[in-house]
Scaffold this motif. Structure first.
Motif, PDB file in Angstrom:
ATOM      1  N   VAL A   1       0.826  -1.212   0.000  1.00  0.00           N
ATOM      2  CA  VAL A   1       0.000   0.000   0.000  1.00  0.00           C
ATOM      3  C   VAL A   1       0.859   1.259   0.000  1.00  0.00           C
ATOM      4  CG1 VAL A   1      -1.998   1.119   1.037  1.00  0.00           C
ATOM      5  CG2 VAL A   1      -1.621  -1.313   1.422  1.00  0.00           C
ATOM      6  N   HIS A   2       0.567   2.149  -0.916  1.00  0.00           N
ATOM      7  CA  HIS A   2       1.294   3.421  -0.990  1.00  0.00           C
ATOM      8  C   HIS A   2       0.349   4.543  -1.389  1.00  0.00           C
ATOM      9  CE1 HIS A   2       5.045   1.347  -0.412  1.00  0.00           C
ATOM     10  NE2 HIS A   2       4.710   0.487  -1.349  1.00  0.00           N
ATOM     11  N   GLY A   3       0.815   5.774  -1.154  1.00  0.00           N
ATOM     12  CA  GLY A   3      -0.031   6.924  -1.435  1.00  0.00           C
ATOM     13  C   GLY A   3       0.639   7.919  -2.366  1.00  0.00           C
ATOM     14  N   THR A   4       0.006   9.067  -2.474  1.00  0.00           N
ATOM     15  CA  THR A   4       0.447  10.090  -3.423  1.00  0.00           C
ATOM     16  C   THR A   4       1.909  10.492  -3.216  1.00  0.00           C
ATOM     17  OG1 THR A   4      -1.806  10.955  -3.619  1.00  0.00           O
ATOM     18  CG2 THR A   4      -0.017  12.453  -4.205  1.00  0.00           C
ATOM     19  N   ILE A   5       2.308  10.707  -1.970  1.00  0.00           N
ATOM     20  CA  ILE A   5       3.691  11.138  -1.707  1.00  0.00           C
ATOM     21  C   ILE A   5       4.687  10.089  -2.208  1.00  0.00           C
ATOM     22  CG2 ILE A   5       5.376  11.636   0.126  1.00  0.00           C
ATOM     23  CD1 ILE A   5       3.468  13.925  -0.342  1.00  0.00           C
ATOM     24  N   GLY A   6       4.415   8.848  -1.901  1.00  0.00           N
ATOM     25  CA  GLY A   6       5.310   7.771  -2.345  1.00  0.00           C
ATOM     26  C   GLY A   6       5.380   7.703  -3.860  1.00  0.00           C
ATOM     27  N   ILE A   7       4.242   7.858  -4.508  1.00  0.00           N
ATOM     28  CA  ILE A   7       4.206   7.798  -5.978  1.00  0.00           C
ATOM     29  C   ILE A   7       5.022   8.948  -6.580  1.00  0.00           C
ATOM     30  CG2 ILE A   7       2.691   7.942  -8.003  1.00  0.00           C
ATOM     31  CD1 ILE A   7       0.453   6.747  -6.109  1.00  0.00           C
ATOM     32  N   ILE A   8       4.902  10.124  -5.974  1.00  0.00           N
ATOM     33  CA  ILE A   8       5.658  11.279  -6.479  1.00  0.00           C
ATOM     34  C   ILE A   8       7.169  11.044  -6.327  1.00  0.00           C
ATOM     35  CG2 ILE A   8       6.204  13.722  -6.039  1.00  0.00           C
ATOM     36  CD1 ILE A   8       3.240  14.107  -5.294  1.00  0.00           C
ATOM     37  N   LEU A   9       7.586  10.586  -5.152  1.00  0.00           N
ATOM     38  CA  LEU A   9       9.027  10.377  -4.926  1.00  0.00           C
ATOM     39  C   LEU A   9       9.569   9.228  -5.779  1.00  0.00           C
ATOM     40  CD1 LEU A   9       9.387  10.872  -1.061  1.00  0.00           C
ATOM     41  CD2 LEU A   9       9.537  12.547  -2.883  1.00  0.00           C
ATOM     42  N   ARG A  10       8.740   8.226  -5.970  1.00  0.00           N
ATOM     43  CA  ARG A  10       9.137   7.076  -6.792  1.00  0.00           C
ATOM     44  C   ARG A  10       9.473   7.499  -8.222  1.00  0.00           C
ATOM     45  NH1 ARG A  10       5.869   3.594  -9.983  1.00  0.00           N
ATOM     46  NH2 ARG A  10       6.502   1.395 -10.020  1.00  0.00           N
ATOM     47  N   ALA A  11       8.861   8.603  -8.649  1.00  0.00           N
ATOM     48  CA  ALA A  11       9.084   9.082 -10.017  1.00  0.00           C
ATOM     49  C   ALA A  11      10.548   9.436 -10.269  1.00  0.00           C
ATOM     50  CB  ALA A  11       8.205  10.298 -10.291  1.00  0.00           C
ATOM     51  N   ILE A  12      11.290   9.747  -9.204  1.00  0.00           N
ATOM     52  CA  ILE A  12      12.718  10.067  -9.400  1.00  0.00           C
ATOM     53  C   ILE A  12      13.478   8.801  -9.793  1.00  0.00           C
ATOM     54  CG2 ILE A  12      14.831  10.988  -8.379  1.00  0.00           C
ATOM     55  CD1 ILE A  12      13.077  12.521  -6.375  1.00  0.00           C
ATOM     56  N   ARG A  13      13.316   7.758  -8.999  1.00  0.00           N
ATOM     57  CA  ARG A  13      14.089   6.549  -9.303  1.00  0.00           C
ATOM     58  C   ARG A  13      13.583   5.839 -10.547  1.00  0.00           C
ATOM     59  NH1 ARG A  13      11.464   2.052  -6.844  1.00  0.00           N
ATOM     60  NH2 ARG A  13      10.094   2.660  -5.114  1.00  0.00           N
ATOM     61  N   ASN A  14      12.358   6.131 -10.964  1.00  0.00           N
ATOM     62  CA  ASN A  14      11.838   5.558 -12.206  1.00  0.00           C
ATOM     63  C   ASN A  14      12.099   6.469 -13.397  1.00  0.00           C
ATOM     64  OD1 ASN A  14      10.969   3.418 -10.788  1.00  0.00           O
ATOM     65  ND2 ASN A  14       8.803   3.636 -11.261  1.00  0.00           N
ATOM     66  N   LYS A  15      12.857   7.534 -13.145  1.00  0.00           N
ATOM     67  CA  LYS A  15      13.280   8.466 -14.208  1.00  0.00           C
ATOM     68  C   LYS A  15      12.088   9.128 -14.919  1.00  0.00           C
ATOM     69  CE  LYS A  15      17.688   6.710 -14.140  1.00  0.00           C
ATOM     70  NZ  LYS A  15      18.125   6.942 -12.797  1.00  0.00           N
ATOM     71  N   MET A  16      10.992   9.279 -14.195  1.00  0.00           N
ATOM     72  CA  MET A  16       9.840   9.968 -14.783  1.00  0.00           C
ATOM     73  C   MET A  16       9.879  11.455 -14.454  1.00  0.00           C
ATOM     74  SD  MET A  16       6.872   7.148 -13.940  1.00  0.00           S
ATOM     75  CE  MET A  16       5.619   7.663 -15.112  1.00  0.00           C
ATOM     76  N   LYS A  17      10.575  11.804 -13.372  1.00  0.00           N
ATOM     77  CA  LYS A  17      10.754  13.203 -12.968  1.00  0.00           C
ATOM     78  C   LYS A  17      12.179  13.378 -12.458  1.00  0.00           C
ATOM     79  CE  LYS A  17       6.322  14.603 -13.158  1.00  0.00           C
ATOM     80  NZ  LYS A  17       5.863  15.562 -14.163  1.00  0.00           N
ATOM     81  N   THR A  18      12.686  14.593 -12.600  1.00  0.00           N
ATOM     82  CA  THR A  18      13.979  14.894 -11.994  1.00  0.00           C
ATOM     83  C   THR A  18      13.748  15.227 -10.517  1.00  0.00           C
ATOM     84  OG1 THR A  18      13.818  17.262 -12.403  1.00  0.00           O
ATOM     85  CG2 THR A  18      14.781  15.893 -14.173  1.00  0.00           C
ATOM     86  N   PRO A  19      14.798  15.150  -9.712  1.00  0.00           N
ATOM     87  CA  PRO A  19      14.643  15.546  -8.303  1.00  0.00           C
ATOM     88  C   PRO A  19      14.121  16.979  -8.170  1.00  0.00           C
ATOM     89  CG  PRO A  19      16.705  14.375  -8.587  1.00  0.00           C
ATOM     90  CD  PRO A  19      16.134  14.585  -9.967  1.00  0.00           C
TER      91      PRO A  19
END
Lengths: 173, 64
Positions: free
Chosen positions: A119-137
């Protein structure tokens, strides 16, 4: 219900869809395959963000309610006062071992973990985007900064600041 | 479903028994579950904060 399998299969509650759409970052959910939402959750999303699902730009699979939910979920839903959307989401999720259950509701999260979901929420999904290369830090820090003004996600300001500083420290920003 | 075993002070347990015996609850389990539900209802923020911290760890360092 048909058996649904996927490496990153996720059942999503209304919260993350609404909050990510408020941030203009609904695309972060495109990394989950398949992404499932129940019809009641769909209705909740449409009520709060009428165009979110239409403009998603990736496939979201609608699933029907599975009934009955089984004794564990039945007891959990009563004990934790889960709403219909959460109940439907969890009834789908419990049929899929190891599935992600995406929610921002504490009670639903508690129930999801009890049922063995990741189970995860919005914050986790946003931060995960860095390691998945979907967003820069930097982009993620920008999104975190917009949460209080652009979203309906409640977060204690000091906690949000702590998270932002953690990201900055982690990536030497 | 998890079973929780805990010690309850005698006086508090007496109050629990009294509520059950007078018919307000079917049994002690129902009363404790209701008390826990109400606690969770009023402490969601704290619970959420804990979950968010776990989410931060997953988001930054998770494997999936």
């Amino acid at each position: 219900m048909e058996k649904i399998k996927g490496y990153n299969a996720a059942v999503c509650d209304a919260g993350p869809v609404i909050h990510l759409d408020e941030l203009g970052s609904l695309d972060l959910l495109s990394d989950f395959h398949p992404l499932l939402i129940s019809k009641t959750v769909q209705s909740e999303i449409i009520k709060h963000r009428p165009t979110a699902l239409k403009s998603a730009g990736f496939k979201i699979k609608l699933v029907d309610l599975i009934a009955p939910q089984g004794p564990r979920l039945s007891v959990l839903s009563k004990a934790l006062s889960l709403d219909q959307g959460e109940l439907e989401s969890l009834s789908v999720a419990q049929e899929m071992p190891g599935v992600f259950f995406l929610t921002d509701d504490a009670a639903a999260r508690l129930a999801g973990e009890e049922l063995g979901c990741k189970v995860h929420g919005t914050i986790g999904i946003i931060l995960r985007a860095i390691r998945n290369k979907m967003k820069t830090p930097q982009e993620v820090v920008g999104l975190l900064n917009q949460i209080p003004s652009k979203t309906t996600l409640f977060l204690r300001p000091a906690l949000l600041e702590e998270i932002t500083q953690k990201v900055k420290k982690e990536y030497s920003l | 479903m998890k079973a929780i075993c805990t010690e309850v002070p005698d006086r508090m347990y007496g109050e629990v028994k009294s509520l059950v015996n007078s018919g307000w609850f079917r049994n002690e389990d129902d009363l404790i579950l209701e008390a826990l539900r109400r606690f969770l209802d009023t402490h969601k923020v704290e619970l959420m904060e804990q979950y968010i911290r776990e989410d931060v760890e997953w988001g930054l360092h998770g494997k999936d």
